[in-house]
Every structure is written in C-alpha cells, then in structure tokens.
Design a protein around this motif. Sequence first.
Motif, PDB file in Angstrom:
ATOM      1  N   ASN A 119       0.819  -1.222   0.000  1.00  0.00           N
ATOM      2  CA  ASN A 119       0.000   0.000   0.000  1.00  0.00           C
ATOM      3  C   ASN A 119       0.853   1.273   0.000  1.00  0.00           C
ATOM      4  OD1 ASN A 119      -2.576   1.058  -0.197  1.00  0.00           O
ATOM      5  ND2 ASN A 119      -2.801   1.334   2.002  1.00  0.00           N
ATOM      6  N   ARG A 120       2.086   1.183  -0.546  1.00  0.00           N
ATOM      7  CA  ARG A 120       2.981   2.340  -0.593  1.00  0.00           C
ATOM      8  C   ARG A 120       3.450   2.540  -2.027  1.00  0.00           C
ATOM      9  NH1 ARG A 120       5.394   4.400   4.350  1.00  0.00           N
ATOM     10  NH2 ARG A 120       6.651   5.604   2.873  1.00  0.00           N
ATOM     11  N   ALA A 121       2.750   3.403  -2.765  1.00  0.00           N
ATOM     12  CA  ALA A 121       3.143   3.684  -4.148  1.00  0.00           C
ATOM     13  C   ALA A 121       4.518   4.331  -4.208  1.00  0.00           C
ATOM     14  CB  ALA A 121       2.099   4.580  -4.809  1.00  0.00           C
ATOM     15  N   ASP A 122       4.859   5.147  -3.191  1.00  0.00           N
ATOM     16  CA  ASP A 122       6.170   5.805  -3.212  1.00  0.00           C
ATOM     17  C   ASP A 122       7.299   4.788  -3.137  1.00  0.00           C
ATOM     18  OD1 ASP A 122       5.396   5.110  -0.616  1.00  0.00           O
ATOM     19  OD2 ASP A 122       6.504   6.761   0.315  1.00  0.00           O
ATOM     20  N   ASN A 123       7.147   3.779  -2.280  1.00  0.00           N
ATOM     21  CA  ASN A 123       8.173   2.744  -2.184  1.00  0.00           C
ATOM     22  C   ASN A 123       8.198   1.854  -3.429  1.00  0.00           C
ATOM     23  OD1 ASN A 123       9.121   3.609   0.251  1.00  0.00           O
ATOM     24  ND2 ASN A 123       8.104   2.037   1.477  1.00  0.00           N
ATOM     25  N   GLN A 124       7.021   1.581  -3.979  1.00  0.00           N
ATOM     26  CA  GLN A 124       6.978   0.799  -5.217  1.00  0.00           C
ATOM     27  C   GLN A 124       7.742   1.511  -6.325  1.00  0.00           C
ATOM     28  OE1 GLN A 124       2.854  -0.210  -6.179  1.00  0.00           O
ATOM     29  NE2 GLN A 124       2.404  -0.496  -4.006  1.00  0.00           N
ATOM     30  N   ARG A 125       7.539   2.794  -6.420  1.00  0.00           N
ATOM     31  CA  ARG A 125       8.209   3.588  -7.456  1.00  0.00           C
ATOM     32  C   ARG A 125       9.714   3.691  -7.180  1.00  0.00           C
ATOM     33  NH1 ARG A 125       4.913   7.188  -7.075  1.00  0.00           N
ATOM     34  NH2 ARG A 125       3.528   6.664  -8.815  1.00  0.00           N
ATOM     35  N   TYR A 126      10.083   3.922  -5.924  1.00  0.00           N
ATOM     36  CA  TYR A 126      11.491   4.104  -5.566  1.00  0.00           C
ATOM     37  C   TYR A 126      12.296   2.824  -5.799  1.00  0.00           C
ATOM     38  CZ  TYR A 126      15.571   4.620  -2.516  1.00  0.00           C
ATOM     39  OH  TYR A 126      16.850   4.647  -2.004  1.00  0.00           O
ATOM     40  N   ILE A 127      11.764   1.698  -5.352  1.00  0.00           N
ATOM     41  CA  ILE A 127      12.498   0.435  -5.453  1.00  0.00           C
ATOM     42  C   ILE A 127      12.690   0.016  -6.900  1.00  0.00           C
ATOM     43  CG2 ILE A 127      12.284  -2.050  -4.989  1.00  0.00           C
ATOM     44  CD1 ILE A 127      11.057  -1.266  -2.267  1.00  0.00           C
ATOM     45  N   VAL A 128      11.704   0.281  -7.748  1.00  0.00           N
ATOM     46  CA  VAL A 128      11.783  -0.148  -9.141  1.00  0.00           C
ATOM     47  C   VAL A 128      12.515   0.875 -10.008  1.00  0.00           C
ATOM     48  CG1 VAL A 128      10.419  -0.698 -11.199  1.00  0.00           C
ATOM     49  CG2 VAL A 128       9.714  -1.553  -8.950  1.00  0.00           C
ATOM     50  N   GLN A 129      12.149   2.133  -9.876  1.00  0.00           N
ATOM     51  CA  GLN A 129      12.633   3.131 -10.816  1.00  0.00           C
ATOM     52  C   GLN A 129      13.922   3.825 -10.386  1.00  0.00           C
ATOM     53  OE1 GLN A 129       9.421   5.762 -12.071  1.00  0.00           O
ATOM     54  NE2 GLN A 129       7.919   4.134 -11.774  1.00  0.00           N
ATOM     55  N   GLN A 130      14.218   3.860  -9.098  1.00  0.00           N
ATOM     56  CA  GLN A 130      15.463   4.493  -8.648  1.00  0.00           C
ATOM     57  C   GLN A 130      16.514   3.466  -8.242  1.00  0.00           C
ATOM     58  OE1 GLN A 130      15.150   8.045  -6.168  1.00  0.00           O
ATOM     59  NE2 GLN A 130      12.952   8.156  -6.600  1.00  0.00           N
ATOM     60  N   LEU A 131      16.094   2.459  -7.492  1.00  0.00           N
ATOM     61  CA  LEU A 131      17.067   1.436  -7.096  1.00  0.00           C
ATOM     62  C   LEU A 131      17.310   0.417  -8.208  1.00  0.00           C
ATOM     63  CD1 LEU A 131      16.187   0.653  -3.356  1.00  0.00           C
ATOM     64  CD2 LEU A 131      17.917   2.192  -4.282  1.00  0.00           C
ATOM     65  N   ASP A 132      16.396   0.312  -9.165  1.00  0.00           N
ATOM     66  CA  ASP A 132      16.553  -0.599 -10.297  1.00  0.00           C
ATOM     67  C   ASP A 132      16.731  -2.042  -9.831  1.00  0.00           C
ATOM     68  OD1 ASP A 132      16.580  -1.047 -13.026  1.00  0.00           O
ATOM     69  OD2 ASP A 132      18.762  -0.913 -13.177  1.00  0.00           O
ATOM     70  N   VAL A 133      15.797  -2.486  -8.991  1.00  0.00           N
ATOM     71  CA  VAL A 133      15.895  -3.821  -8.392  1.00  0.00           C
ATOM     72  C   VAL A 133      15.364  -4.911  -9.315  1.00  0.00           C
ATOM     73  CG1 VAL A 133      14.952  -5.256  -6.527  1.00  0.00           C
ATOM     74  CG2 VAL A 133      15.890  -2.997  -6.011  1.00  0.00           C
ATOM     75  N   VAL A 134      14.443  -4.588 -10.218  1.00  0.00           N
ATOM     76  CA  VAL A 134      13.806  -5.613 -11.047  1.00  0.00           C
ATOM     77  C   VAL A 134      14.818  -6.449 -11.846  1.00  0.00           C
ATOM     78  CG1 VAL A 134      12.232  -5.996 -13.005  1.00  0.00           C
ATOM     79  CG2 VAL A 134      11.595  -4.416 -11.165  1.00  0.00           C
ATOM     80  N   PRO A 135      15.840  -5.860 -12.483  1.00  0.00           N
ATOM     81  CA  PRO A 135      16.818  -6.701 -13.188  1.00  0.00           C
ATOM     82  C   PRO A 135      17.518  -7.699 -12.267  1.00  0.00           C
ATOM     83  CG  PRO A 135      17.038  -4.414 -13.863  1.00  0.00           C
ATOM     84  CD  PRO A 135      16.103  -4.424 -12.704  1.00  0.00           C
ATOM     85  N   LEU A 136      17.797  -7.286 -11.013  1.00  0.00           N
ATOM     86  CA  LEU A 136      18.422  -8.208 -10.055  1.00  0.00           C
ATOM     87  C   LEU A 136      17.501  -9.379  -9.766  1.00  0.00           C
ATOM     88  CD1 LEU A 136      19.930  -5.672  -7.464  1.00  0.00           C
ATOM     89  CD2 LEU A 136      21.120  -6.837  -9.336  1.00  0.00           C
ATOM     90  N   VAL A 137      16.222  -9.090  -9.581  1.00  0.00           N
ATOM     91  CA  VAL A 137      15.259 -10.151  -9.285  1.00  0.00           C
ATOM     92  C   VAL A 137      15.125 -11.098 -10.473  1.00  0.00           C
ATOM     93  CG1 VAL A 137      12.834 -10.627  -8.752  1.00  0.00           C
ATOM     94  CG2 VAL A 137      13.993  -8.715  -7.643  1.00  0.00           C
ATOM     95  N   CYS A 138      15.052 -10.559 -11.676  1.00  0.00           N
ATOM     96  CA  CYS A 138      14.915 -11.410 -12.865  1.00  0.00           C
ATOM     97  C   CYS A 138      16.139 -12.293 -13.078  1.00  0.00           C
ATOM     98  CB  CYS A 138      14.645 -10.549 -14.096  1.00  0.00           C
ATOM     99  SG  CYS A 138      12.998  -9.774 -14.102  1.00  0.00           S
ATOM    100  N   ARG A 139      17.315 -11.739 -12.813  1.00  0.00           N
ATOM    101  CA  ARG A 139      18.541 -12.553 -12.938  1.00  0.00           C
ATOM    102  C   ARG A 139      18.530 -13.683 -11.907  1.00  0.00           C
ATOM    103  NH1 ARG A 139      21.245  -7.601 -14.259  1.00  0.00           N
ATOM    104  NH2 ARG A 139      21.939  -7.268 -12.116  1.00  0.00           N
ATOM    105  N   SER A 140      18.098 -13.361 -10.713  1.00  0.00           N
ATOM    106  CA  SER A 140      18.039 -14.383  -9.671  1.00  0.00           C
ATOM    107  C   SER A 140      17.000 -15.450 -10.004  1.00  0.00           C
ATOM    108  CB  SER A 140      17.705 -13.719  -8.329  1.00  0.00           C
ATOM    109  OG  SER A 140      17.712 -14.661  -7.288  1.00  0.00           O
ATOM    110  N   MET A 141      15.858 -15.046 -10.567  1.00  0.00           N
ATOM    111  CA  MET A 141      14.839 -16.019 -10.977  1.00  0.00           C
ATOM    112  C   MET A 141      15.389 -16.960 -12.049  1.00  0.00           C
ATOM    113  SD  MET A 141      11.491 -13.504 -11.127  1.00  0.00           S
ATOM    114  CE  MET A 141      10.423 -14.735 -11.869  1.00  0.00           C
ATOM    115  N   THR A 142      16.176 -16.422 -12.937  1.00  0.00           N
ATOM    116  CA  THR A 142      16.783 -17.247 -13.986  1.00  0.00           C
ATOM    117  C   THR A 142      17.827 -18.184 -13.401  1.00  0.00           C
ATOM    118  OG1 THR A 142      16.445 -15.467 -15.602  1.00  0.00           O
ATOM    119  CG2 THR A 142      18.037 -17.190 -16.176  1.00  0.00           C
TER     120      THR A 142
END
Length: 536
Positions: free
Chosen positions: A199-222
């Motif tokens: 329920n925190r759009a600010d954290n959702q935006r920060y973690i994905v768009q500023q910290l760029d965590v999604v590529p790390l997660v996708c690499r780990s999933m692979t």
Amino acid sequence: MDQGHGTPGFHSTLRRKLTSLVSRTGNHSRKNRTPHGSDAPDVIAHLSLDIAKWQSMDFLAMLLLVEQLREMTEIDRFDSKERRGQAGLAVKPLIEILTFAYSDQIGQETRGSGASDSNEKGSSTSSAKVTPATDPTLVTVVIQVLLCLRYITKGDAANIEAATSHGAAQVCKNIMVKYSANSLIQRNCYMVFRSLTFNRADNQRYIVQQLDVVPLVCRSMTRFAENTSLQASAFMFIQNITWLVEENRQIVELEGGIALILTAMKNKPESLEIQKWGCGALQNLACNIECTVKLIRTGVLEVVLKAMTAFPRDCIVQNYGLGVMRNLSFMKDHRLEVAKTGAIGLALRAMRNHPSSLEVQSSACSFIFNVIIEVDANRLLLLQSPEALDLFFDSMAHHSDDTRFVEKCNYLLDQLASGNPHSCYVAPELSVEPYSLLELAARQLARERKTMAGIAVGFLPSVFKMVESAKECPECTQQYVSNYAVAIKSKPVCWTLTRVCSRRCVGTMTRRCVEQYGDIASLQVAQDGAVAGLLA
C-alpha cells in the motif's frame, strides 16, 4: 552475553520468561494453545531494546536475540499487531546490522572496545574482518535479520515508515548484490521489499525506478529457476510493485518478467505456491495495455485456466485467476478469445465453490461484467448456464451488507437486460425474440419432464426432507417446497429478490409490479430448480 547491554539481572529474567513461554507453547493441550503467552509483547519490547545495543555484544548472543525476536513475530496471531508494534524499536538496529554485514565490518564492530571482560576470548579474533569466507555464521545473521525485518514490517504502517526512513530498501539491494549466489538471502530480500511496498506507491516507485531492483530479481529467478520458494517469493514481489504504479508494469515486462512467470507456472503446474502467486503477479501486469497484448500472445489464458482447474478449492488461486481474466477482458478485442477458453464456466464454478468469499464473488462478477459488454455471443453463452442467475442473486443475498459488491452485481444484471421493461433476458436458443424468465423456466421444466420420463422415481429427492424446509409464500401464504425467484427493479432502485411458490403467484406479482411501476420496471423470474419443480 556481557552486562553492558541491559540492566543487571535483566537477561536472567528474560531467559526465564522465554524458557517458560516456549515450554508453555510446547504443551499441545487446548487450554494452553495461546502462543508465547500474554506477556509476549513485554518480552518483545525488551528484546528490541536489547538488540539496539548490538554493537557492544557478542556475535552469537546478538544472533540469539534476533532469532528470538523473529520467532515471536513471524506467525499471524490475534495479537500480531501489538507484537509487531512493540518490535518496531528493533527496526533501526536490524537495518544497521545489515549495513555492516554488507560492508564486511560486522566482526570488528560487534567485538570491539564495547565488549565486556567476560567476552575477551571472543574478541581476541576481532582484528580480522568477518566475511562469509572466514565465518559462515555471518550468512546466518543476514538471513535471520532479513526474516525478522520482514515480519516486523508485515502490514504495520508505522514500522514500514520507520524502515523506509532508515534506508531499508537500499540496504536490501546491497545485500542482494553481495550475496547474489545465496538463494535464501535473495528470497528474503524479496519478502522485505514486499512488506515495504504494501500500500505504498512511493516505495513501489522508488524500489523499481530508482534502485533498479527488477533486473536483479529477474537474474536471480533465472539463476534459481528450480527453486520453487524463490520463484513464488519473486512473484509476490512483482505483484506488490505493480499494484499501484503503472510504469512498473512496463518495466517488469521489458526486463522479461512475464516470460519468467509463465515459464515457471508451466514447468511447475503441481505447485500451489507457484500457481497462486504467479496468478497474483499476472493479475496486476494485465492492467497494462502493452502487457495485456504480450500476455495474450504468449499463452497466458491456457496457463491461468490450468491453474484454476488444478486448484478449484483454493480461493486465492480462483480470485487471482479471475482477476487476470477480468483485466484481459477490459479490451473488447480480447473478450471473444477469453470466453472461448471456457473461462465463463470456470467463473461460475468458482462462485459455486466459494460462496462465502467476497473476493472470489467480486472477481467473478467483475470478469463476467467485462467479458459480456458489447459482445452478444458471450452474453448468450452465459445464459446457457442454468445456474448463472441463481448464483448472482444468491451472491447478492449472501453479501448484501457490502454495498459496492451489490452495486457491481446490479451493473452486471443491467448488462444482461434486453431492453424490454418486463423481460430482461433472452432465450439462449432464440437470440432474436426476448422471453421472460417465467417462459424460460416453463421450457426448462418441459425439457426436464421429457428427460426424466424414463428414470426411476427413487432418483428424485425425498419429499419428506424437502417439506421439512418448506417456507411460506408471501403471495398466497401457502407452504411451498419448490419456488420461483422474482427479481424486481424500479429504476434506479437496486434489485430486490422475492421467492414465491407457483407460476400463479408469479403471474399475480408480475401484474401488480407492472401496474405499480409501469414501463420503468424490470422483472425477472427464475425457477429455483427443475427437479424440485416436478414435485410442485
């Protein structure tokens, strides 16, 4: 533990309390099933205060305290909110511990000059930095701290805010980079992110768009494609970060997240966790038009319908699966394709199997509403099910206290209206001429009589049992077993449902409603069951 982190005698008292509470939990009698006892919040508060002095305590003593705090906050209980509130004092020191674990300084900092004489033996090795290579216990500390932080922030707005302000997201990303080869640490980082983004759009935006965590997660999933727990946790993370922020859905798609989710769901059809949280992530991704097109193209319909078919009794799978179908059907171009897969039948089955789940009922009605809009073929396909109308009205009656849901059902019924003020539905066999549901019920009854002609009487339900549940008809005040449902709506008033005993009473009520409301009335009549109707 040294005496520099607590009042004299405190630890012995704490130890006695913990021993007593744990032993009490081990008693499986019904009387003593309350986990950890009523004084647990007080113990949690002391543990949290003690962890705040982690820099001056022995390495293993710190680990023990963290493990104890994690054990007392990880399970959802009636007093979980109070427990997590008391544990909020530990948020900052837990993040500090992770920070030092990332910087390889935890050995020096936890065994430095603040240690007491009683720990001199342990501090004799403090001249060398502690790393995973020299002391694997550090990995255990990181895992326990992540677990503890995850449970403390779970659904607790104050603790989420505290963790956010102390930089928990950045620290977790650093930990993910440092321990990229450790699947358990990766998984627990996802779960901390999940808590932080609730329920925190600010954290959702920060973690994905500023910290760029999604590529790390996708690499780990692979990298850990066969790790079911890690995949499911990654899906939970994706579900949360795509909940409120539209741009995040596109980022997940661009990084290959959709393909990874679908591949895992195809490869592990027997895993409830994979199917459940995979549907949860796909539900949010299907809110984006670009993602929707790719999902349809890459076979999401088959994957989700298989999940719903494999786990018909799991309300979460059904809810999220219907959510995927609902969002895919938002675009008119997809509605026929979705309906051809049998999704409408699965939606009705979900409503039948989970009558008490408002989430399932709401998702099913939302999906059906979307899929029939401006598509007559889908509307007729829905009406071919003899149970559809009863399911809608029963659901409205069961959840009548939820005004939003009732309103949603009313919109759905209006979508099925043919435009005739006295007959809102059309016969599935003849899509040109509208028929009242009274006539449809009579047709169904006639077909049932022909079908049942050659079947033994013993097949019919017991008349005596049916009489036991007989009710009084509000129209003629006679007792009845079988009945008809008359749904009345005087625009713009919501639908009301009345059950009467016979066609004669239906006709009387219909005429009276027409006289009272005139052309602004919409009437619907449905038989309550063909077999019961034979006994009327």
